[in-house]
Scaffold this motif. Structure first.
Motif, PDB file in Angstrom:
ATOM      1  N   LEU A 122       1.027  -1.177  -0.065  1.00 24.00           N
ATOM      2  CA  LEU A 122       0.132  -0.142  -0.145  1.00 24.00           C
ATOM      3  C   LEU A 122       0.840   1.377  -0.021  1.00 24.00           C
ATOM      4  O   LEU A 122       0.657   2.214  -0.781  1.00 24.00           O
ATOM      5  CB  LEU A 122      -0.878   0.129   1.154  1.00 24.00           C
ATOM      6  N   SER A 123       1.872   1.160   1.050  1.00 29.79           N
ATOM      7  CA  SER A 123       2.734   2.494   0.901  1.00 29.79           C
ATOM      8  C   SER A 123       3.694   2.572  -0.369  1.00 29.79           C
ATOM      9  O   SER A 123       3.833   3.797  -0.858  1.00 29.79           O
ATOM     10  CB  SER A 123       3.948   2.372   2.045  1.00 29.79           C
ATOM     11  N   ASN A 124       3.779   1.492  -1.214  1.00 29.86           N
ATOM     12  CA  ASN A 124       4.581   1.590  -2.400  1.00 29.86           C
ATOM     13  C   ASN A 124       3.607   2.351  -3.515  1.00 29.86           C
ATOM     14  O   ASN A 124       4.146   3.223  -4.278  1.00 29.86           O
ATOM     15  CB  ASN A 124       4.790   0.223  -3.114  1.00 29.86           C
ATOM     16  N   ALA A 125       2.391   2.009  -3.451  1.00 26.58           N
ATOM     17  CA  ALA A 125       1.314   2.676  -4.223  1.00 26.58           C
ATOM     18  C   ALA A 125       1.183   4.130  -4.054  1.00 26.58           C
ATOM     19  O   ALA A 125       0.918   4.929  -4.919  1.00 26.58           O
ATOM     20  CB  ALA A 125       0.016   1.899  -4.144  1.00 26.58           C
ATOM     21  N   VAL A 267       7.505   5.110   5.791  1.00 28.19           N
ATOM     22  CA  VAL A 267       6.961   3.720   6.017  1.00 28.19           C
ATOM     23  C   VAL A 267       7.944   2.848   5.295  1.00 28.19           C
ATOM     24  O   VAL A 267       8.141   1.591   5.965  1.00 28.19           O
ATOM     25  CB  VAL A 267       5.718   3.810   5.621  1.00 28.19           C
ATOM     26  N   LEU A 268       8.194   2.754   4.071  1.00 28.09           N
ATOM     27  CA  LEU A 268       8.951   2.058   3.458  1.00 28.09           C
ATOM     28  C   LEU A 268      10.245   1.541   3.858  1.00 28.09           C
ATOM     29  O   LEU A 268      10.957   0.620   3.828  1.00 28.09           O
ATOM     30  CB  LEU A 268       8.839   2.239   1.951  1.00 28.09           C
ATOM     31  N   TRP A 272      10.577  -2.276  10.293  1.00 21.60           N
ATOM     32  CA  TRP A 272       9.426  -3.166  10.479  1.00 21.60           C
ATOM     33  C   TRP A 272       8.930  -3.774   9.098  1.00 21.60           C
ATOM     34  O   TRP A 272       8.645  -5.104   8.805  1.00 21.60           O
ATOM     35  CB  TRP A 272       8.289  -2.999  11.154  1.00 21.60           C
ATOM     36  N   ILE A 273       9.111  -2.921   8.037  1.00 18.28           N
ATOM     37  CA  ILE A 273       8.609  -3.074   6.813  1.00 18.28           C
ATOM     38  C   ILE A 273       9.768  -3.720   6.174  1.00 18.28           C
ATOM     39  O   ILE A 273       9.530  -4.551   5.204  1.00 18.28           O
ATOM     40  CB  ILE A 273       8.284  -1.826   6.109  1.00 18.28           C
ATOM     41  N   GLN A 274      11.008  -3.610   6.480  1.00 22.25           N
ATOM     42  CA  GLN A 274      12.322  -3.823   5.765  1.00 22.25           C
ATOM     43  C   GLN A 274      12.548  -5.303   6.038  1.00 22.25           C
ATOM     44  O   GLN A 274      13.750  -5.745   6.084  1.00 22.25           O
ATOM     45  CB  GLN A 274      13.395  -3.020   6.133  1.00 22.25           C
ATOM     46  N   GLY A 275      11.582  -6.031   6.816  1.00 27.35           N
ATOM     47  CA  GLY A 275      12.025  -7.596   7.168  1.00 27.35           C
ATOM     48  C   GLY A 275      12.148  -7.882   8.462  1.00 27.35           C
ATOM     49  O   GLY A 275      12.677  -9.166   8.539  1.00 27.35           O
ATOM     50  N   HIS A 276      11.771  -6.807   9.420  1.00 29.90           N
ATOM     51  CA  HIS A 276      12.022  -7.274  10.899  1.00 29.90           C
ATOM     52  C   HIS A 276      10.563  -7.594  11.556  1.00 29.90           C
ATOM     53  O   HIS A 276      10.606  -7.879  12.709  1.00 29.90           O
ATOM     54  CB  HIS A 276      12.763  -6.205  11.540  1.00 29.90           C
TER      55      HIS A 276
END
Length: 331
Positions: A122-125, A267-268, A272-276
């Motif tokens: 969603l954040s990518n969009a 956010v990206l 937590w988004i980066q794989g943690h």
């Protein structure tokens, strides 16, 4: 009038498609599944009744202009626009995987890592949209749809009916959005920008982690007061096993001051988004989400019935007025 407004020429409309089942409807449009005869590919066609558009013509123009200008793997794509005398047909990419919360409830297995993937998509969009000066303004579970039934299907952002193109010193002031997901600056009625989308992301993230919303009051004034104050917590037992990183991201998004709120880019980059994000099962979350989702769908159905009744009553009043005018002319 509308043909000129939308800037498209008359031409082959639905004759190239085999129109199928009903998928949904609104105040002036109906969405149906359709198969292109030339190659058998399926689409969703939004059929707009021009006679019912009225004051929404400019908003429809904006929606079409925005959809024509964007192309992203996590956004429903506009394929073509076909103009007819009485109808405008928007041929859209068909997403068949179901709504966000429905899919989570159905799958059974669900973890923080799954939630992180969803928020990342969603954040990518939104990073893409915001870079182009586009704000969606109506982010909610109903507008997040899976592309297909496949387990690894991406999420797609849909419904750009309230989307707006902003830039420079332009500040939006129109109150819009869905109660419960709307940002405090919209309620304050002092102008707002693309940051409103990120508040909605925070609300969606909160629900993804515990199964119920951060702001919930039966009466609208109380709900709006709670949102404007940014008053929420992490109640036990639902939040006991949620990671500190996940809570941190919620806190970075549900910030009343839009200037201090996380952007899509931030956010990206969050860990937590980066794989943690942990891969432990969120069983309590799924159980709570089942109840919340059932109430949400029941309320939406009830609102749909009320809206249908209001439209029917308006038609009846118009007919009564016509009969009264006709009778008066005969006297």
């Amino acid at each position: 009038m509308l043909g000129k407004l939308f800037g498209v020429g008359r031409g082959a409309a639905l004759k190239d498609y085999e129109v199928g089942k009903h998928l949904g409807s609104g105040n002036f449009a109906e969405v149906k599944e359709a198969t292109r005869k030339s190659d058998g590919q399926t689409f969703a066609i939004k059929i707009i009744d021009k006679s019912k558009v009225g004051d929404m013509a400019d908003a429809l123009q904006t929606e079409i202009d925005i959809l024509r200008s964007i192309s992203h793997p996590n956004i429903i794509k506009l394929i073509a626009v076909h103009d007819e005398k009485k109808k405008m047909n928007l041929v859209m990419e068909l997403a068949t995987g179901g709504e966000l919360f429905d899919r989570i409830v159905e799958r059974g297995s669900y973890t923080e890592a799954d939630a992180a993937t969803l928020i990342g998509d969603l954040s990518n969009a939104l990073f893409y949209l915001h870079a182009k000066g586009i704000v969606h303004r109506d982010l909610k579970p109903e507008n997040l749809i899976y592309a297909s039934k496949a387990p690894d299907s991406p999420i797609k952002l849909a419904d750009f009916g309230l989307a707006k193109l902003v830039g420079g010193a332009i500040v939006m002031q129109t109150a819009c959005g869905t109660p419960g997901y709307v940002a405090p600056e919209i309620l304050a009625n002092k102008g707002y920008g693309i940051e409103v989308d990120m508040w909605s992301v925070g609300v969606i993230l909160y629900i993804l982690l515990c199964g119920f919303p951060p702001f919930y009051e039966e009466e609208m004034p109380a709900l709006f007061k709670q949102i404007m104050s940014g008053r929420y917590d992490f109640p036990s037992p639902w939040w006991d096993n949620i990671s500190a990183d996940a809570k941190d991201l919620v806190k970075k998004l549900l910030v009343v001051d839009p200037k201090k709120r996380f952007t899509a880019e931030q956010v990206l980059k969050h860990k937590w988004i980066q794989g943690h994000a942990p891969k432990t099962q969120l069983n309590l979350t799924v159980d709570a989400m089942k109840k919340f989702n059932a109430r949400r769908k029941l309320k939406r159905a009830a609102m749909g019935i009320l809206a249908k009744n209001r439209v029917q009553r308006m038609v009846e009043l118009a007919q009564e007025a016509d009969r009264a005018v006709t009778a008066a002319k005969k006297r």
